[in-house]
Design a protein around this motif. Sequence first.
Motif, PDB file in Angstrom:
ATOM      1  N   UNK A 219      48.159  40.730   2.011  1.00  0.00           N
ATOM      2  CA  UNK A 219      47.763  40.321   0.661  1.00  0.00           C
ATOM      3  C   UNK A 219      46.834  39.102   0.709  1.00  0.00           C
ATOM      4  N   UNK A 220      47.176  38.153   1.578  1.00  0.00           N
ATOM      5  CA  UNK A 220      46.328  36.969   1.715  1.00  0.00           C
ATOM      6  C   UNK A 220      44.920  37.362   2.157  1.00  0.00           C
ATOM      7  N   UNK A 221      44.889  38.255   3.136  1.00  0.00           N
ATOM      8  CA  UNK A 221      43.585  38.691   3.646  1.00  0.00           C
ATOM      9  C   UNK A 221      42.768  39.391   2.551  1.00  0.00           C
ATOM     10  N   UNK A 222      43.452  40.222   1.749  1.00  0.00           N
ATOM     11  CA  UNK A 222      42.741  40.942   0.681  1.00  0.00           C
ATOM     12  C   UNK A 222      42.182  39.957  -0.346  1.00  0.00           C
ATOM     13  N   UNK A 223      42.943  38.911  -0.640  1.00  0.00           N
ATOM     14  CA  UNK A 223      42.477  37.907  -1.597  1.00  0.00           C
ATOM     15  C   UNK A 223      41.229  37.203  -1.042  1.00  0.00           C
ATOM     16  N   UNK A 224      41.271  36.907   0.249  1.00  0.00           N
ATOM     17  CA  UNK A 224      40.119  36.276   0.882  1.00  0.00           C
ATOM     18  C   UNK A 224      38.893  37.183   0.814  1.00  0.00           C
ATOM     19  N   UNK A 225      39.160  38.485   0.943  1.00  0.00           N
ATOM     20  CA  UNK A 225      38.080  39.465   0.945  1.00  0.00           C
ATOM     21  C   UNK A 225      37.297  39.407  -0.371  1.00  0.00           C
TER      22      UNK A 225
ATOM     23  N   UNK B 256      25.240  46.703  -0.021  1.00  0.00           N
ATOM     24  CA  UNK B 256      25.752  45.530   0.690  1.00  0.00           C
ATOM     25  C   UNK B 256      27.235  45.335   0.411  1.00  0.00           C
ATOM     26  N   UNK B 257      27.592  45.489  -0.853  1.00  0.00           N
ATOM     27  CA  UNK B 257      28.997  45.338  -1.236  1.00  0.00           C
ATOM     28  C   UNK B 257      29.872  46.325  -0.483  1.00  0.00           C
ATOM     29  N   UNK B 258      29.447  47.577  -0.468  1.00  0.00           N
ATOM     30  CA  UNK B 258      30.244  48.613   0.184  1.00  0.00           C
ATOM     31  C   UNK B 258      30.346  48.347   1.686  1.00  0.00           C
ATOM     32  N   UNK B 259      29.210  47.968   2.299  1.00  0.00           N
ATOM     33  CA  UNK B 259      29.226  47.701   3.737  1.00  0.00           C
ATOM     34  C   UNK B 259      30.150  46.530   4.051  1.00  0.00           C
TER      35      UNK B 259
ATOM     36  N   UNK C 125      40.408  47.190  21.348  1.00  0.00           N
ATOM     37  CA  UNK C 125      40.526  47.523  19.923  1.00  0.00           C
ATOM     38  C   UNK C 125      39.611  46.618  19.095  1.00  0.00           C
ATOM     39  N   UNK C 126      39.532  45.348  19.492  1.00  0.00           N
ATOM     40  CA  UNK C 126      38.623  44.433  18.803  1.00  0.00           C
ATOM     41  C   UNK C 126      37.196  44.970  18.879  1.00  0.00           C
ATOM     42  N   UNK C 127      36.833  45.408  20.089  1.00  0.00           N
ATOM     43  CA  UNK C 127      35.484  45.927  20.286  1.00  0.00           C
ATOM     44  C   UNK C 127      35.264  47.204  19.474  1.00  0.00           C
ATOM     45  N   UNK C 128      36.303  48.036  19.395  1.00  0.00           N
ATOM     46  CA  UNK C 128      36.169  49.267  18.600  1.00  0.00           C
ATOM     47  C   UNK C 128      35.893  48.912  17.138  1.00  0.00           C
ATOM     48  N   UNK C 129      36.569  47.898  16.639  1.00  0.00           N
ATOM     49  CA  UNK C 129      36.340  47.455  15.263  1.00  0.00           C
ATOM     50  C   UNK C 129      34.905  47.012  15.059  1.00  0.00           C
ATOM     51  N   UNK C 130      34.429  46.212  16.023  1.00  0.00           N
ATOM     52  CA  UNK C 130      33.046  45.748  15.923  1.00  0.00           C
ATOM     53  C   UNK C 130      32.079  46.924  16.046  1.00  0.00           C
ATOM     54  N   UNK C 131      32.417  47.852  16.948  1.00  0.00           N
ATOM     55  CA  UNK C 131      31.538  48.998  17.175  1.00  0.00           C
ATOM     56  C   UNK C 131      31.405  49.831  15.914  1.00  0.00           C
TER      57      UNK C 131
ATOM     58  N   UNK D  22      33.518  46.756   6.341  1.00  0.00           N
ATOM     59  CA  UNK D  22      33.620  45.902   7.515  1.00  0.00           C
ATOM     60  C   UNK D  22      34.869  45.025   7.444  1.00  0.00           C
ATOM     61  N   UNK D  23      35.123  44.466   6.271  1.00  0.00           N
ATOM     62  CA  UNK D  23      36.304  43.620   6.113  1.00  0.00           C
ATOM     63  C   UNK D  23      37.577  44.438   6.328  1.00  0.00           C
ATOM     64  N   UNK D  24      37.602  45.631   5.765  1.00  0.00           N
ATOM     65  CA  UNK D  24      38.799  46.470   5.894  1.00  0.00           C
ATOM     66  C   UNK D  24      39.046  46.859   7.350  1.00  0.00           C
TER      67      UNK D  24
END
Lengths: 546, 337
Positions: free
Chosen positions: B8-14, B309-312, B263-269, B316-318
Amino acid sequence: MKRPKAAFLALFAAGALLLAACGGGGTTPAGDAGSPAPGQYSRQDTVILAGEIGSAVTLDPQVAYETPSVSAATLMYQRLVKFPAGNTETPVGDAAESWDMSPDGLHWTFHLKKGIKFSTGRELTADDVVYTFVRAVSIPNDPAAWLVTQLGIDDTNVKDLVKAVDPYTVTIDLPEPFSPGAFLAVMANTVVGIVDSQEVQANEKDGDFGTGWLYNHSAGSGPYVLKDWTKDVQMEFVANANYVEGEPAIKRVIWKHIPEASARLDMLRTGEADIAENLTATQVESVQNDPNLKVFKAPAFSLTYVGMDVKNVPCLAKAECRNAIKYAIDYEGIVQKLLKGMGAPLQVAIPQGIFGYSDQVYFQRDVAKAKEFLAQAGYPNGFEVELLTSNGTVAGGIPAGSLANVIKANLADIGITVNIRQLESAQMYTEYRAHKVQMILAAWGMDYPDPQSFAAPFGDYQQKSLIWRLQDEDQALSDLVQRAAKLENTPERAALYAQFNDLLAETGPFAILYQPYEVRVYSGKLQNFVYDAVNGVAYWQMKKNP
Amino acid sequence: MGLWSYILRRLALMVLVLFGVTAITFVLTHVVPVNPVLALVGDRAPQELVDKVYRELGLDKPLWTQYGIYMENLLQGNLGTSIASQRPVAEDLARYLPATMELALAAMLVAIFLGVPAGIVSAVYHNRWPDHVARILALGGVSLPVFFVALVFLAVFYVKLGWMPGPGQLSSYVVPPPRITGMVVLDALLTAHWTAFWNGLHHLIMPASVLGWSSAGIIARMLRSSLLEVLHADYVRTARAKGLPERTVILGHALRNALIPTVTVIGLAFGGLLQGAVLTETIFAWPGIGRYATLSVTQIDVPAVLGVTLVAALIYSLVNLLVDISYAYLDPRIHYG
């Protein structure tokens, strides 16, 4: 210890072979038509275009303004008059049987053919024509509307000026004189492509004149009917059984949007597509010897030019200085080496195929003469100037940057230092319209095939178009253009355009470089293939061999 | 409980991040001195028409007023109308996004399917020929430009060999399945349109492989180096000393511990896939958001650019959030609270 490692290897190999496995096991070979379901059309009845149709905004004929949507509207809608395929000089009747013009050119009467049926089955009458004109001037934010409003017809007076006298007679009164040749050319434009008024009105929503519905439906009497449009994917048309000139032999036309030129050529090579458009000069060269493919070339109604602002650069204010530049450019080299046959020499503002065209060669590269002119202008050592161009391609399928570099090298030979600046075209045109350029390399295309569509922007500053953007208020040119505009295509009009061409070459702020060709590469199976810059490809008169 | 409040905290930050993204993009798109109306009506339109449309689109209002109007609409869920396509941006996004998601997910599958085994083989056969082969493939994936690979694949597998279908999502003769998710293959599966399913899958293979290969390279290299490190750790020596089969040692003990950086790299990829999609979509005529983004930028279509931009940013955040959550599953020592 050995076996687990072997398992890893096997897993890796399996992953690596995934593509090949899936591909090899595929059941449908690429380009295969499959067997059509009942009521569907076979591949044999179908012509597929690998094209660039992504810029289409709407298929409503009164709003269509981008190249693909105008081409689509040409397939679906009849106009009062049309230019026959391959002939762009003399309009003939389309929905109209005949027409008369009053001696002063202000009153036009169109007599409609009887028995024309829309694809909906209703008969085309004068009421449909009137409704079409009302739509053309009344839809808000319509980029094509100016073609009609320039005649003096707008949403406040259209009902008084365009009238149905009886079901087969339409009269159009012009509030002010307008070039008769240009008027007929506008009548041939899809902006007045005749819609079935009852069908459209039935699909009207909140007074939108049915634009929401016509966006992806058709209600016309042209040779084809829209079956489906998936934006950015494809448009599909099927033959109109009611077409007044007979149902076309090609029953289905599919235009696919393939943004990458080499992919378009690939599709043609495999037979998945029958026609490819917008190929590069090199690609067209590469298919010349392919026995299965044919190349059709027709002059495009556009031209590429260098414009010189006569106020922002002191030297360019002088005709001698502009002539120095006109003599420094290597026109032949550009056509032969850069365009590789995708364009023809042109040095007047009216291109080949349009009344008033001339093949006169005013300038040939002559460095000594150019330097002489430069000295006469008072700049024997040259000067520095910025050349603005787009970062895309110019007409003829060559990068604007390559052409700009040729100009730069040519002008360097007479001591002029050119700095090239490239922008997105919308950005470039913003600066151009704001009188902020020094020199510009750009192209001009037509809206309707009449010399007025070229002479006015290049010669009449009062039109606030090209010559006005370059801040050249040349009264003599402007007068010539306005006099010629008032005439039909008579010898008198031809003489005026000859004068106009000479004067523009002598003093004008343009160095006209070439006229590009439009090229279509198509399968040898297609018969009666005709393309011209007004109608596009004439699918309705095409046939296909097995 | 701790995990949920973390999410929830992360979503609020998003939300804050997205707000910042709109502000920056909005200012950037207005820094360029260009009249977007020209992209709409074309160069030949008379100046009066250009001015009229300019006013009708509200572009003559001050920048902050325009931003205020935009944000007000955005908070009501209205992304505005695209200048170029004259359609609501939300409608455009809904049309283009599924195609890109389908391509990106398929490419991700290819990347994991190729990259993870290649990384394991590389580490297990360290400095022997399988390692070299895998490393060359990985290097190729990372360094060969996507558009080049795409053109070569088309020329070879489509034109020469005829194994693969050409550009597009479906062949012309295939009736598209009814639209549910917008992803052609998935929709065909859900509605049991088998011709469309196989044809769509067949069309998906080549673009997904081209796009997935580059990410596979990154994944393989990352997994190889982290596995090599882990294989020298004490617990791996202990596992081997216990006499566990090599398979269990590597897949059970070593791999799981080496997966966190991977997994971190997969996220970035995944972010990289969205970028690579622009070129892949152009060459394979894939009606996705990458091409929509490119067109919108070149036409200075501000509402469309902002929408993309918003969608991207949202995706990315998700994905990053998902990556962070997955750590907790991969390594029980990691807690969120």
